[in-house]
Each structure stands twice: as structure tokens, then as C-alpha cells.
Design an enzyme around this catalytic site. Structure first.
Site, mmCIF file in Angstrom:
data_model
loop_
_atom_site.group_PDB
_atom_site.id
_atom_site.type_symbol
_atom_site.label_atom_id
_atom_site.label_comp_id
_atom_site.label_asym_id
_atom_site.label_seq_id
_atom_site.Cartn_x
_atom_site.Cartn_y
_atom_site.Cartn_z
ATOM 1 N N MET A 35 0.855 -1.185 0.000
ATOM 2 C CA MET A 35 0.000 0.000 0.000
ATOM 3 C C MET A 35 0.889 1.233 0.000
ATOM 4 O O MET A 35 1.889 1.284 0.706
ATOM 5 C CB MET A 35 -0.894 0.026 1.233
ATOM 6 N N ASP A 37 0.192 5.649 -1.547
ATOM 7 C CA ASP A 37 -0.558 6.905 -1.410
ATOM 8 C C ASP A 37 -2.044 6.719 -1.100
ATOM 9 O O ASP A 37 -2.728 5.911 -1.737
ATOM 10 C CB ASP A 37 -0.477 7.702 -2.711
ATOM 11 N N GLN A 53 -3.301 3.435 -3.130
ATOM 12 C CA GLN A 53 -2.489 2.723 -4.101
ATOM 13 C C GLN A 53 -2.147 1.336 -3.551
ATOM 14 O O GLN A 53 -1.643 1.216 -2.425
ATOM 15 C CB GLN A 53 -1.213 3.509 -4.387
ATOM 16 N N GLU A 216 4.419 15.722 -6.849
ATOM 17 C CA GLU A 216 3.373 14.708 -6.857
ATOM 18 C C GLU A 216 2.235 15.117 -5.921
ATOM 19 O O GLU A 216 2.373 16.009 -5.085
ATOM 20 C CB GLU A 216 3.936 13.344 -6.405
#
Length: 517
Positions: A35, A37, A53, A216
Site C-alpha cells: 500500500m 498513497d 495505491q 506529486e
């Protein structure tokens, strides 16, 4: 037959002695595998949604899916089946969810529902270069099933390789949806009436803030300035790992204005504001569509760092989130800054409490408390005027010790995890790091949350925050407070033992394709 409570206790006990001993007690984590973001944070019809994610076949990063969990209170999570799977357009990278209350998209047959806007990532067949495009999926049943929009992708910029992580919100002043996303070294802003057709409205960021890594996971929102009746806009930008930068991946923010088209920074372009001065808070974004009467802006981040995220010693699962935090603005001499506090809902985990007042700590008379419990909340109001600083020692029954310290001469708050347990999985992990913190009338206030795999430190009302993973060789069993010279006074000290959140809770995810998502 044992009762359910006894069975859960046995499972919990066994887990502590096997590879899952670092499974967090109250921080969100995936049931299994990888796992990173947080994605798609949205509140809808009584539920907080947390997508993330996820690679459902490995404990390392791979083809990205959207994992999914729901909660009534931001603390107790029910794991749901995977929401979005890779398809002909690529893997499912980061993005957001919004409630399309007025059916502007036309996808909800006169009603309303959830729309997910995310990045599809694949390889361009013409150039062989990575390609990132924005797409949409929608759900009419509170996020239980998802359908990809037939016209995907809804936004593409062919000349941009890094082009990802959309965050969308409704902007009532311009009566349209606004999307902010990132393109390598800057943020881009788009507008839309229907979530399906997007027009570029502005850019921000080239030469502003930190560019130690690729930009990001942006977020953009407005916050009130206390009770002044004024407000400011906050733009959050995470920056990826750079091998030459010891901090690794981390998150910055900007304070300014949004005119409906682009962001305008209030500060000089070289002023950098960090969200968290620890090593393990990245890609944080906030919940959309929180009830107006609630009034909070709540953020959660991925509690790791790209320098060593794939190497942490957690076994079959890998990845956890920070505590959900309420964001506020406060004015300081140096300007307007963010403060962070854990959401009030986490206080329901308090099990038992111990309090002390006006305790004098000297080099020859440190304070020590045997807790014999590894899930703790510590509130300390410390007068440091007669000492050179203070150290809080979180010790295990083995040799592990995580140290939280304050150097009064340097006005420096720090975490030292050099001897915190397992550290040799990466050369950058064992370290001491911190941030400047001025005392408030000769005192500092620390609010510390200790989990099996992490420590979060909030100082002076959340003005400075440090979040670190730790992997102790045995459960923490004592809290010690010391000083090297002079004396410090513990004006008040509250230590709460915390209940563990049941895990896993609810439906276990299955990587099956039960719908067209």
C-alpha cells in the site's frame, strides 16, 4: 468454544510473536501486500471513504490498483474489495473522489453519486515513453461497485511524461469544477462544467518552493484565518525521493490565493514550508465533501518514505497511513502557517490514564514510568527555563530506544531513531532529525502517539510535527524523561494506554473482477 473476544485476544497474542508484530494498533494499514498513497478521500452518506495505491499480489510496488476501506469515524475501518483494476488504458495511479451532487456529469440518472478522477498510467505505443492520462469512474451505490467512463481518458497532454495525481473540487465562485494536478516541476489547473471535458486555466510552481524531487499528489483548499472572517488558500505538493537529499520524499505547502484559474503564492518563491519534519509522511491529501456543519479539513498521509519503502521489515504486508489530522491556519511572526492535530475521534481509543503534575526532573533524578503497553498517547507540558533541554525515552524490554528530544539552546525538536530497533534494512533509516521550535513562555507542549510501528509528535499545538516509523525489537514497556543539566519541570504529564482497533475489520479484499471496474 472460546468467545469471540477470547478468540480475538488469542489472535492478537499470536500476532505479536510472529512476522506481524509491527502491524499497527490504530494506524490504518492494508490487510495484506503493498500500500502507498491515499486516494479518493471523500465523505458520502455517513461514510468516510479511503482508497489507496495497492498491489494485491506482492509486498512491493507493482501494477497499481485502488484498494478501498470505509469508516463511520475515521478510526475504525471496514476493508472493502478492490475498487479499481488496471485495464486497457493502464494501471490506476493516484487521484480523488468527489460527490457529483447535481449530476453535472450526467452519469447518475437524475440523482447523485461518487465520481473518481484518477491517472491511467501505461506506455505510449508510438514513442515507448511512459504515458499518464486522466480518467474517470463512477459509482451509484456508495462506492460498492465502480464503472469506468466509456470515453476515458478525459484529459491527456501528449507532450508531458509526468502528468498525474488529479485533485478535483467544486469552485462555486466560477460555477465549475477545478482540477489541480502535477507535471514534473509544476502544478497545472483545469476547469470543467461536467467532469468530462477539461480546459487548462493556469500553471504554478516553476522555480517556487522545493524541487528536490518530482512534484506529486497536489491538493488545493481554502481555510479560515481563525475568527477573523478572512481565509487563505493552501496548496499542498509532495516531492519524490532524490538520492542526494537525506530527507527522501516529503511534503511541502504554499499559502496564498486562488483566483479560479491559478494559485498565487503569498511568500517569496524560495521560502519552503514543510508539512511534517519527520521522515515518514508523504502524499497526504484531504477529504472531500466533509459535512458543512463539521467544518474541518482533514488530511491523511502515507506513513513511509520512498528511500526505503520497499525494504521495511513488515512481512506479508507493507504500508500504513498517518493518523487523520485536522488542518488549521495560524499567524506567526514569520507569516501564516499550517497547524495539525489528530482528529478528536482518536480519543475514543483511550483505555486507562495516568497523570502527574509539577514533577522536577534533574540529571540525577529522571522520571521513569513502566507502562508495559505498546500503544500510548502522551501529553506533556514541560517548563524548560532552568534546563538545557529534555529527552523522552521510549524503551522496549530489549535494547530498543526511540528518543524524542528538545535542545533548548538550539530551540530544536528532534527524534532519534538510531537505536529504535530494526534499522539495518537501509542505511538512511537510522538517524536523528528534527525542526526548529521556539518555546512558548519558556515551555514546550508535546503530544505524542506511539504505535507498534510508528511515533507521531505534535509540538506546541501542532505547529511542528514529526512522524517516524520505528521497528522495536520488543514492545515498548517504559517511558523515561531526563535532562542533561539543570532542571526541567513537568507542569503536567498525561499518559493514556490505547485500545487496539480490531484488524482486519469487515470484508477481506479479493483481487477479483466482480464488475467492469
Amino acid at each position: 468454544m472460546p468467545t469471540t473476544d477470547k478468540m480475538n485476544a488469542m489472535i492478537e497474542s499470536n500476532r505479536q510473536h510472529h512476522e506481524d508484530r509491527f502491524r499497527p494498533g490504530f494506524h490504518f494499514s492494508t490487510p495484506s501486500y503493498w500500500m502507498n498513497d491515499p486516494n479518493g478521500l471523500v465523505y458520502y452518506e455517513g461514510e468516510y471513504h479511503l482508497f489507496y495505491q495497492h498491489h494485491p499480489f506482492s509486498n512491493k510496488w507493482g501494477p497499481m490498483h485502488w484498494g478501498h476501506a470505509v469508516s463511520p469515524d475515521l478510526i475504525h475501518w471496514e476493508h472493502r474489495p478492490i475498487a479499481l483494476f488496471p485495464d486497457e488504458h493502464g494501471a490506476i495511479f493516484s487521484g480523488c473522489c468527489v460527490v457529483d451532487w447535481n449530476n453535472s456529469s450526467g452519469l447518475f440518472e437524475g440523482s447523485h453519486g461518487l465520481a473518481a478522477i484518477f491517472t491511467h498510467a501505461d506506455t505510449c505505443p508510438k514513442t515507448g515513453q511512459p504515458r499518464q492520462r486522466q480518467s474517470l469512474a463512477y459509482s451509484s451505490d456508495k462506492g460498492r461497485t465502480w464503472h469506468k467512463y466509456e470515453g476515458n481518458p478525459v484529459l491527456a497532454e501528449d507532450e508531458l511524461i509526468d502528468f498525474r495525481d488529479p485533485k478535483v473540487f467544486w469552485h462555486p465562485q466560477s460555477e465549475r469544477w477545478v482540477m489541480v494536478l502535477v507535471a514534473g516541476d509544476h502544478a497545472r489547473f483545469y476547469g470543467s462544467k461536467n467532469l468530462l471535458e477539461w480546459t487548462l486555466t493556469g500553471e504554478f510552481g516553476k522555480g517556487e518552493g522545493s524541487h528536490d524531487g518530482v512534484w506529486e499528489c497536489p491538493d488545493l483548499f481554502e481555510l479560515p484565518m481563525g475568527d477573523s472572517g478572512r481565509s487563505k488558500w493552501v496548496l499542498i505538493i509532495s516531492i519524490g525521493d532524490n538520492p542526494s537529499v537525506p530527507e527522501g520524499s516529503r511534503t511541502q505547502y504554499f499559502i496564498g490565493e486562488f483566483d479560479g484559474n491559478t494559485f498565487i503564492n503569498d511568500n517569496p518563491e524560495d521560502r519552503i514550508l514543510w508539512l511534517d519534519y519527520g521522515r515518514d509522511n508523504y502524499a497526504g491529501v484531504t477529504w472531500s465533501d466533509m459535512p458543512e456543519q463539521d467544518g474541518r479539513r482533514v488530511i491523511i498521509g502515507w506513513m513511509s518514505n520512498w528511500k526505503y519503502a520497499s525494504e521495511t521489515p513488515t512481512g506479508a504486508w507493507r504500508g500504513a497511513m498517518t493518523l487523520p489530522r485536522v488542518l488549521s491556519l495560524t499567524s506567526r511572526d514569520e507569516g501564516v502557517v499550517l497547524t495539525q492535530r489528530p482528529v478528536r475521534e482518536v480519543e475514543q481509543l483511550r483505555q486507562a490514564s495516568m497523570s502527574r503534575e509539577d514533577v522536577t526532573v534533574m540529571p540525577e533524578a529522571p522520571f521513569t514510568l513502566q507502562t508495559n503497553y505498546d500503544l500510548l498517547e502522551i501529553e506533556a507540558d514541560i517548563d524548560i527555563r532552568s534546563g538545557n533541554g529534555v529527552h523522552i525515552h521510549l524503551k522496549s524490554s530489549g535494547k530498543s530506544e526511540t528518543r524524542i528530544g528538545y535542545d533548548a539552546e538550539r530551540e530544536w525538536l528532534f527524534i532519534d531513531r538510531s537505536h529504535s530497533g530494526l534499522t539495518d534494512f537501509h542505511p538512511s533509516f537510522a538517524c536523528e532529525h528534527g525542526a526548529g521550535l521556539a518555546p512558548d513562555n519558556g515551555k514546550i507542549k508535546l503530544h505524542i502517539w506511539l504505535d507498534r510501528n510508528a511515533v507521531e509528535v505534535y509540538a506546541n499545538g501542532g505547529l511542528v510535527v514529526l512522524t517516524d516509523q520505528i521497528f522495536p525489537d520488543a514492545p515498548i514497556e517504559s517511558v523515561g524523561i531526563s535532562t542533561n543539566s539543570g532542571r526541567v519541570i513537568l507542569k503536567s504529564l498525561h499518559i493514556h494506554t490505547l485500545n487496539s482497533v480490531p484488524f482486519p475489520n469487515g470484508a477481506v479484499e479479493q483481487p477479483s473482477r466482480g464488475n467492469d471496474a
